[in-house]
Write a protein that holds these residues in place. Sequence first.
Motif, PDB file in Angstrom:
ATOM      1  N   MET A 176       5.214   5.521   8.938  1.00  0.00           N
ATOM      2  CA  MET A 176       5.639   5.693   7.544  1.00  0.00           C
ATOM      3  C   MET A 176       5.633   4.358   6.797  1.00  0.00           C
ATOM      4  N   SER A 177       5.949   3.287   7.511  1.00  0.00           N
ATOM      5  CA  SER A 177       5.916   1.954   6.900  1.00  0.00           C
ATOM      6  C   SER A 177       4.506   1.613   6.449  1.00  0.00           C
ATOM      7  N   GLY A 178       3.532   1.947   7.298  1.00  0.00           N
ATOM      8  CA  GLY A 178       2.139   1.699   6.958  1.00  0.00           C
ATOM      9  C   GLY A 178       1.710   2.483   5.727  1.00  0.00           C
ATOM     10  N   ILE A 179       2.110   3.750   5.657  1.00  0.00           N
ATOM     11  CA  ILE A 179       1.745   4.600   4.515  1.00  0.00           C
ATOM     12  C   ILE A 179       2.359   4.065   3.217  1.00  0.00           C
ATOM     13  N   VAL A 180       3.648   3.724   3.257  1.00  0.00           N
ATOM     14  CA  VAL A 180       4.320   3.215   2.059  1.00  0.00           C
ATOM     15  C   VAL A 180       3.688   1.905   1.595  1.00  0.00           C
ATOM     16  N   SER A 181       3.380   1.012   2.546  1.00  0.00           N
ATOM     17  CA  SER A 181       2.805  -0.287   2.171  1.00  0.00           C
ATOM     18  C   SER A 181       1.441  -0.123   1.507  1.00  0.00           C
ATOM     19  N   TRP A 182       0.632   0.810   2.005  1.00  0.00           N
ATOM     20  CA  TRP A 182      -0.680   1.033   1.395  1.00  0.00           C
ATOM     21  C   TRP A 182      -0.560   1.699   0.031  1.00  0.00           C
ATOM     22  N   LEU A 183       0.334   2.674  -0.095  1.00  0.00           N
ATOM     23  CA  LEU A 183       0.519   3.353  -1.374  1.00  0.00           C
ATOM     24  C   LEU A 183       0.991   2.384  -2.462  1.00  0.00           C
ATOM     25  N   SER A 184       1.778   1.396  -2.063  1.00  0.00           N
ATOM     26  CA  SER A 184       2.382   0.486  -3.037  1.00  0.00           C
ATOM     27  C   SER A 184       1.351  -0.377  -3.769  1.00  0.00           C
ATOM     28  N   THR A 185       0.238  -0.697  -3.116  1.00  0.00           N
ATOM     29  CA  THR A 185      -0.739  -1.605  -3.752  1.00  0.00           C
ATOM     30  C   THR A 185      -2.178  -1.119  -3.595  1.00  0.00           C
ATOM     31  N   TYR A 186      -2.384   0.169  -3.355  1.00  0.00           N
ATOM     32  CA  TYR A 186      -3.732   0.650  -3.065  1.00  0.00           C
ATOM     33  C   TYR A 186      -4.752   0.394  -4.176  1.00  0.00           C
ATOM     34  N   PRO A 187      -4.406   0.566  -5.456  1.00  0.00           N
ATOM     35  CA  PRO A 187      -5.406   0.291  -6.500  1.00  0.00           C
ATOM     36  C   PRO A 187      -6.008  -1.111  -6.403  1.00  0.00           C
ATOM     37  N   MET A 188      -5.182  -2.084  -6.004  1.00  0.00           N
ATOM     38  CA  MET A 188      -5.699  -3.443  -5.874  1.00  0.00           C
ATOM     39  C   MET A 188      -6.650  -3.563  -4.681  1.00  0.00           C
ATOM     40  N   ASP A 189      -6.474  -2.715  -3.673  1.00  0.00           N
ATOM     41  CA  ASP A 189      -7.395  -2.721  -2.538  1.00  0.00           C
ATOM     42  C   ASP A 189      -8.782  -2.260  -2.968  1.00  0.00           C
ATOM     43  N   VAL A 190      -8.823  -1.285  -3.873  1.00  0.00           N
ATOM     44  CA  VAL A 190     -10.108  -0.814  -4.405  1.00  0.00           C
ATOM     45  C   VAL A 190     -10.811  -1.954  -5.132  1.00  0.00           C
ATOM     46  N   ILE A 191     -10.059  -2.679  -5.947  1.00  0.00           N
ATOM     47  CA  ILE A 191     -10.619  -3.807  -6.691  1.00  0.00           C
ATOM     48  C   ILE A 191     -11.100  -4.889  -5.732  1.00  0.00           C
ATOM     49  N   TRP A 222      -9.251   6.767 -14.266  1.00  0.00           N
ATOM     50  CA  TRP A 222      -8.171   6.299 -13.399  1.00  0.00           C
ATOM     51  C   TRP A 222      -8.350   6.697 -11.948  1.00  0.00           C
ATOM     52  N   ARG A 223      -9.136   7.752 -11.685  1.00  0.00           N
ATOM     53  CA  ARG A 223      -9.324   8.205 -10.307  1.00  0.00           C
ATOM     54  C   ARG A 223     -10.036   7.171  -9.435  1.00  0.00           C
ATOM     55  N   VAL A 224     -10.709   6.235 -10.064  1.00  0.00           N
ATOM     56  CA  VAL A 224     -11.405   5.206  -9.291  1.00  0.00           C
ATOM     57  C   VAL A 224     -10.427   4.413  -8.431  1.00  0.00           C
ATOM     58  N   PHE A 225      -9.181   4.284  -8.883  1.00  0.00           N
ATOM     59  CA  PHE A 225      -8.190   3.482  -8.175  1.00  0.00           C
ATOM     60  C   PHE A 225      -7.572   4.219  -6.982  1.00  0.00           C
ATOM     61  N   THR A 226      -8.006   5.465  -6.758  1.00  0.00           N
ATOM     62  CA  THR A 226      -7.534   6.216  -5.589  1.00  0.00           C
ATOM     63  C   THR A 226      -8.686   6.528  -4.626  1.00  0.00           C
ATOM     64  N   ARG A 227      -9.860   5.990  -4.895  1.00  0.00           N
ATOM     65  CA  ARG A 227     -11.016   6.260  -4.027  1.00  0.00           C
ATOM     66  C   ARG A 227     -10.740   5.771  -2.600  1.00  0.00           C
ATOM     67  N   GLY A 228     -10.986   6.659  -1.630  1.00  0.00           N
ATOM     68  CA  GLY A 228     -10.805   6.284  -0.234  1.00  0.00           C
ATOM     69  C   GLY A 228      -9.366   6.320   0.248  1.00  0.00           C
ATOM     70  N   LEU A 229      -8.442   6.800  -0.593  1.00  0.00           N
ATOM     71  CA  LEU A 229      -7.022   6.791  -0.225  1.00  0.00           C
ATOM     72  C   LEU A 229      -6.746   7.679   0.981  1.00  0.00           C
ATOM     73  N   THR A 230      -7.383   8.838   1.033  1.00  0.00           N
ATOM     74  CA  THR A 230      -7.150   9.764   2.151  1.00  0.00           C
ATOM     75  C   THR A 230      -7.505   9.122   3.483  1.00  0.00           C
ATOM     76  N   SER A 231      -8.676   8.511   3.552  1.00  0.00           N
ATOM     77  CA  SER A 231      -9.094   7.892   4.818  1.00  0.00           C
ATOM     78  C   SER A 231      -8.204   6.706   5.169  1.00  0.00           C
ATOM     79  N   THR A 232      -7.737   5.986   4.157  1.00  0.00           N
ATOM     80  CA  THR A 232      -6.852   4.845   4.397  1.00  0.00           C
ATOM     81  C   THR A 232      -5.523   5.298   4.987  1.00  0.00           C
ATOM     82  N   LEU A 233      -4.957   6.376   4.448  1.00  0.00           N
ATOM     83  CA  LEU A 233      -3.676   6.872   4.946  1.00  0.00           C
ATOM     84  C   LEU A 233      -3.814   7.491   6.340  1.00  0.00           C
ATOM     85  N   LEU A 234      -4.951   8.164   6.582  1.00  0.00           N
ATOM     86  CA  LEU A 234      -5.195   8.724   7.916  1.00  0.00           C
ATOM     87  C   LEU A 234      -5.268   7.621   8.968  1.00  0.00           C
TER      88      LEU A 234
END
Length: 275
Positions: A176-191, A222-234
């Motif tokens: 859960m820590s991993g999921i929360v940490s990725w959700l918190s800054t995921y748009p910047m990961d896309v960039i 805005w959806r561009v900032f969530t690209r790949g989120l599913t695979s990242t959380l998995l």
Amino acid sequence: VRLQVQNVEKPLYRGTFHCFQSIIKQESAFGLYKGIGSPMMGLTFINALVFGVQGNTLRALGKDTPLNQFLAGSAAGAIQCVICCPMELAKTRMQLQGTGEYKLKSKNYKNSLDCLIKIYQKEGLRGINRGMVSTFIRETPSFGFYFLTYDCMTRYLGCEAEDSYVIPKLLFSGGMSGIVSWLSTYPMDVIKSRLQADGVGGVTQYNGILDCIRKSYHEEGWRVFTRGLTSTLLRAFPVNAATFATVTVFLMYMKSEDNLPECEPGPVIHQPSSL
């Protein structure tokens, strides 16, 4: 990475599972492991830095409070960028090499190390550290939430050393820590991924972080900032579940054996309990 940087006008993949299937079909199962050399080289040092800095910073701050957990985690996240940025640059370039090809017609890079060497020869230190600012912006708060969430979860679940369910509890807390940490800054990961992939094929699209954000939003919404989120959380849940549980159990064992009496474990919960 493939989902984050693909051309919106000519997308190769419809989503996480289609991407997974396509890579296996077009590039074989080995295609899923492109760029693995870079994390294999860097993650050991990254985790050593992260848990070492977090533990020492927490001790320096004195009290184990939620704010201090966040600050200690943020400090750890900021420092490990020195290794994380070049590592992810090589990983990104290797993962994009030979997209859709079963046998590469031409290889720009033989492996991750060769990738970094060639980037350095062509662009110098600035090229090696491409995406450093975006990595720093992503990692600093992300690791703060990472350690704060783990601390809160283990306290809430009552993780005690003698608890027969302590391992599942630690695994769940870490995941859960991993999921929360990725959700918190995921748009910047896309960039960050887009900036590090920029220039592959000789075409440069972005002049910096703000330009990348502006162009990405303008072209894809805005959806561009969530690209790949599913695979990242998995990926995030099992990876971080294993990481946190392993570190915590190891430090518990070492402390119980009094082999490292001076070592205050960073990620272990500092509360009145046997853990």
